[in-house]
Scaffold this motif. Sequence first.
Motif, PDB file in Angstrom:
ATOM      1  N   THR A 199      94.355   7.970  22.388  1.00 35.68           N
ATOM      2  CA  THR A 199      95.207   8.757  23.370  1.00 35.68           C
ATOM      3  C   THR A 199      94.046   9.447  24.411  1.00 35.68           C
ATOM      4  N   GLU A 200      92.776   9.949  24.036  1.00 34.16           N
ATOM      5  CA  GLU A 200      92.022  10.476  24.956  1.00 34.16           C
ATOM      6  C   GLU A 200      91.390   9.430  25.840  1.00 34.16           C
ATOM      7  N   PHE A 201      91.005   8.202  25.415  1.00 31.51           N
ATOM      8  CA  PHE A 201      90.681   6.912  25.933  1.00 31.51           C
ATOM      9  C   PHE A 201      91.638   6.494  27.142  1.00 31.51           C
ATOM     10  N   TYR A 202      92.979   6.266  26.397  1.00 33.61           N
ATOM     11  CA  TYR A 202      94.020   5.821  27.350  1.00 33.61           C
ATOM     12  C   TYR A 202      94.600   6.746  28.467  1.00 33.61           C
ATOM     13  N   GLN A 203      93.959   8.168  28.428  1.00 33.92           N
ATOM     14  CA  GLN A 203      94.414   9.140  29.443  1.00 33.92           C
ATOM     15  C   GLN A 203      93.225   9.151  30.654  1.00 33.92           C
ATOM     16  N   THR A 204      92.308   8.156  30.416  1.00 30.34           N
ATOM     17  CA  THR A 204      91.046   8.331  31.263  1.00 30.34           C
ATOM     18  C   THR A 204      91.344   6.957  32.296  1.00 30.34           C
ATOM     19  N   GLU A 205      90.512   7.104  33.310  1.00 23.23           N
ATOM     20  CA  GLU A 205      90.607   5.814  34.489  1.00 23.23           C
ATOM     21  C   GLU A 205      90.049   4.591  33.745  1.00 23.23           C
ATOM     22  N   ARG A 206      88.991   4.835  32.733  1.00 19.47           N
ATOM     23  CA  ARG A 206      88.543   3.743  32.252  1.00 19.47           C
ATOM     24  C   ARG A 206      89.463   2.771  31.487  1.00 19.47           C
ATOM     25  N   SER A 207      90.707   3.185  31.137  1.00 18.75           N
ATOM     26  CA  SER A 207      91.893   2.564  30.645  1.00 18.75           C
ATOM     27  C   SER A 207      92.670   1.671  31.524  1.00 18.75           C
ATOM     28  N   HIS A 208      92.388   1.860  32.784  1.00 17.28           N
ATOM     29  CA  HIS A 208      93.373   1.027  33.638  1.00 17.28           C
ATOM     30  C   HIS A 208      93.021  -0.072  33.609  1.00 17.28           C
ATOM     31  N   MET A 209      92.016  -0.714  33.083  1.00 11.46           N
ATOM     32  CA  MET A 209      91.552  -2.213  32.941  1.00 11.46           C
ATOM     33  C   MET A 209      92.570  -2.982  31.903  1.00 11.46           C
ATOM     34  N   VAL A 210      93.104  -1.872  30.635  1.00 11.33           N
ATOM     35  CA  VAL A 210      93.740  -2.549  29.438  1.00 11.33           C
ATOM     36  C   VAL A 210      94.975  -1.521  29.448  1.00 11.33           C
ATOM     37  N   GLY A 211      95.698  -1.408  30.504  1.00 12.68           N
ATOM     38  CA  GLY A 211      97.122  -0.947  30.566  1.00 12.68           C
ATOM     39  C   GLY A 211      97.267   0.580  30.484  1.00 12.68           C
ATOM     40  N   GLY A 212      96.142   1.340  30.935  1.00 11.26           N
ATOM     41  CA  GLY A 212      96.298   2.769  30.971  1.00 11.26           C
ATOM     42  C   GLY A 212      96.655   3.136  32.384  1.00 11.26           C
ATOM     43  N   PRO A 213      96.891   4.281  32.547  1.00 12.83           N
ATOM     44  CA  PRO A 213      96.751   5.428  31.632  1.00 12.83           C
ATOM     45  C   PRO A 213      98.236   5.210  30.684  1.00 12.83           C
ATOM     46  N   GLN A 214      98.060   5.742  29.476  1.00 17.76           N
ATOM     47  CA  GLN A 214      99.273   6.003  28.518  1.00 17.76           C
ATOM     48  C   GLN A 214      99.260   7.411  28.061  1.00 17.76           C
ATOM     49  N   ASP A 215     100.501   7.875  27.651  1.00 14.90           N
ATOM     50  CA  ASP A 215     100.467   9.087  26.921  1.00 14.90           C
ATOM     51  C   ASP A 215     100.531   8.782  25.459  1.00 14.90           C
ATOM     52  N   GLU A 216     100.570   9.950  24.567  1.00 20.32           N
ATOM     53  CA  GLU A 216     100.295   9.724  23.184  1.00 20.32           C
ATOM     54  C   GLU A 216     101.195   8.874  22.417  1.00 20.32           C
ATOM     55  N   ARG A 217     102.593   9.044  23.153  1.00 24.62           N
ATOM     56  CA  ARG A 217     103.869   8.424  22.204  1.00 24.62           C
ATOM     57  C   ARG A 217     103.469   6.972  22.501  1.00 24.62           C
ATOM     58  N   ASN A 218     103.186   6.447  23.989  1.00 20.27           N
ATOM     59  CA  ASN A 218     102.756   5.001  24.243  1.00 20.27           C
ATOM     60  C   ASN A 218     101.785   4.488  23.451  1.00 20.27           C
ATOM     61  N   VAL A 219     100.648   5.172  23.282  1.00 19.66           N
ATOM     62  CA  VAL A 219      99.435   4.913  22.544  1.00 19.66           C
ATOM     63  C   VAL A 219      99.942   4.690  21.028  1.00 19.66           C
ATOM     64  N   HIS A 220     100.663   5.400  20.400  1.00 19.02           N
ATOM     65  CA  HIS A 220     101.177   5.435  19.242  1.00 19.02           C
ATOM     66  C   HIS A 220     101.853   4.193  19.071  1.00 19.02           C
ATOM     67  N   ARG A 221     102.820   3.502  20.065  1.00 11.37           N
ATOM     68  CA  ARG A 221     103.593   2.376  19.984  1.00 11.37           C
ATOM     69  C   ARG A 221     102.635   1.222  20.047  1.00 11.37           C
ATOM     70  N   MET A 222     101.356   1.388  20.700  1.00 13.09           N
ATOM     71  CA  MET A 222     100.284   0.333  20.964  1.00 13.09           C
ATOM     72  C   MET A 222      99.945  -0.151  19.630  1.00 13.09           C
ATOM     73  N   MET A 223      99.530   1.247  18.781  1.00 11.94           N
ATOM     74  CA  MET A 223      98.990   0.868  17.473  1.00 11.94           C
ATOM     75  C   MET A 223      99.915   0.241  16.699  1.00 11.94           C
ATOM     76  N   LEU A 224     101.187   0.335  16.664  1.00 17.95           N
ATOM     77  CA  LEU A 224     102.301  -0.030  15.838  1.00 17.95           C
ATOM     78  C   LEU A 224     102.210  -1.668  16.160  1.00 17.95           C
ATOM     79  N   SER A 225     102.225  -1.851  17.458  1.00 22.02           N
ATOM     80  CA  SER A 225     102.367  -3.161  17.890  1.00 22.02           C
ATOM     81  C   SER A 225     100.821  -4.070  17.532  1.00 22.02           C
ATOM     82  N   THR A 226      99.828  -3.377  17.526  1.00 18.57           N
ATOM     83  CA  THR A 226      98.642  -3.941  16.860  1.00 18.57           C
ATOM     84  C   THR A 226      99.031  -4.456  15.613  1.00 18.57           C
TER      85      THR A 226
END
Length: 173
Positions: free
Chosen positions: A30-57
């Motif tokens: 979640t910390e990563f997906y709330q930074t500008e660094r994550s824009h290349m891989v679908g970010g930014p995302q909030d904790e709820r969406n990051v949780h969904r991404m984990m489940l998707s994995t």
Amino acid sequence: MSGMTDHIPVVETPRLRLRAPKMDDLAALTEFYQTERSHMVGGPQDERNVHRMMLSTIGSWALKGHGMWQIAEKDTDEMLGSIGIIFAPGWHEPELGWSVFAGAEGRGIAFEAAQAARSYAAQNLGHDGVISYIAPSNTRSAALAKRLGAVLEREDTFLDAPVHVYRHPKGAL
């Protein structure tokens, strides 16, 4: 690790463990997906969406037999990023994709993890000579792809954004 992630292989290198996501990873992801660094891989995302991404994995591994791993330091299990094979609707062919946290850059982590993931995919999943979609502005990922022996194959549009498509060499184990 037992339970719902037993179907996800663990790949080890001298310093790293490529492993399934676990709930302890949620805060770091979640910390990563709330930074500008994550824009290349679908970010930014909030904790709820990051949780969904984990489940998707986990679901990708269960349904397709491939997916993303979490890159963890072998000795501490500290999460350093993600890497793996993505082949979802909209992808033209299997992609080796990666992201590393800021603290993991400049240490060869992405290179070591990418070599291991690419080798595993070729030897065990039949994905040899994969591609990597890289945004034209992502010079660090382009440099990594080239260091891995990938060559710029073409410019394209992917998910409504311009990309450079890098082709990894076949038999690059």
